[in-house]
Design an enzyme around this catalytic site. Structure first.
Site, short mmCIF file in Angstrom:
data_model
loop_
_atom_site.label_atom_id
_atom_site.label_comp_id
_atom_site.label_asym_id
_atom_site.label_seq_id
_atom_site.Cartn_x
_atom_site.Cartn_y
_atom_site.Cartn_z
N ASN A 61 0.84 -1.21 0.00
CA ASN A 61 0.00 0.00 0.00
C ASN A 61 0.87 1.25 0.00
OD1 ASN A 61 0.54 -0.96 2.67
ND2 ASN A 61 -1.12 0.25 3.53
N GLU A 63 0.48 5.21 0.68
CA GLU A 63 -0.42 6.24 1.21
C GLU A 63 0.02 7.64 0.79
OE1 GLU A 63 -0.92 5.43 5.41
OE2 GLU A 63 -2.15 3.67 4.95
N CYS A 72 -4.22 0.94 -2.32
CA CYS A 72 -4.04 -0.35 -1.65
C CYS A 72 -2.96 -1.18 -2.34
CB CYS A 72 -5.35 -1.15 -1.69
SG CYS A 72 -6.68 -0.47 -0.71
N GLU A 74 -3.12 -4.32 -3.27
CA GLU A 74 -3.63 -5.17 -4.36
C GLU A 74 -3.69 -4.40 -5.67
OE1 GLU A 74 -4.86 -4.66 -1.35
OE2 GLU A 74 -6.26 -6.22 -0.72
N CYS A 111 -10.21 -5.01 0.21
CA CYS A 111 -11.31 -4.05 0.38
C CYS A 111 -12.23 -4.11 -0.85
CB CYS A 111 -10.78 -2.64 0.59
SG CYS A 111 -10.25 -1.83 -0.93
N CYS A 114 -10.75 -2.92 -4.19
CA CYS A 114 -9.79 -3.89 -4.75
C CYS A 114 -10.52 -5.09 -5.34
CB CYS A 114 -8.80 -4.33 -3.69
SG CYS A 114 -7.60 -3.03 -3.31
#
Ligand code: THU
Length: 159
Positions: A61, A63, A72, A74, A111, A114
């Protein structure tokens, strides 16, 4: 009338129950998680993806101070694959996430955003993607297709 949708997943007891390829994916996801850029949430996630040509691509990830600009693990991995290997199928996707300093964790599922992005590539390649989400030190859950994690999904067939 009430209806029910059923999803299926395997609960794998621990790392020791994975085969050699799965262990390599687990190790790759775990290792790249260590260098995730997650200074705001301190929740670090690693993702390892097996392609049909045998290559393993990974991501973590990323940020951002403007929080929604982050991405994210993924999607970091699969968008890179989509950009660089547009014609190579994705076979398996492994994800491991936990608070940065955690020694123990539960399996963290991808999530919703994703899941939708993984579904896009599964639809595009017309072949299922096996999705694994692992704890650091215990159970690993596996689905045979992203559709098990996204029942009643929206895809291009509706457009
Ligand atoms: N995160 C992922 O990388 N993958 C997921 O599927 C869930 C959430 C990241 C996003 C954010 O950097 C941090 O975990 C906390 O939400």
């Amino acid at each position: 009338m009430e209806n029910t949708l059923t999803i299926t997943f395997d609960a794998i007891e621990s790392y020791d129950h994975l085969d050699a390829t799965e262990k390599k994916l687990f190790d790759t996801a775990k290792n790249i998680r260590e260098i995730a850029y997650a200074p705001y949430s301190n929740f670090t996630v690693g993702c390892a993806v097996l392609l049909e040509n045998g290559e393993i691509i990974s991501g973590s990830n990323q940020e951002n101070a403007a929080y929604p600009s982050g991405l994210c693990a993924e999607r970091t991995a699969i968008f890179w694959i989509g950009a660089n290997f547009p014609d190579v199928k994705i076979k398996k996707l492994f994800v491991i996430g936990a608070p940065r300093e955690a020694l123990s964790s539960v399996p963290i599922p991808p999530c919703g955003a994703c899941r939708q992005s993984i579904l896009e590539y599964e639809s595009k390649q017309q072949d299922e993607i096996e999705v694994y989400f692992a704890s650091l030190d215990g159970a690993i859950y596996k689905t045979k297709s992203i559709r098990d994690l996204l029942p009643f999904s929206f895809d291009a067939s509706y457009l």
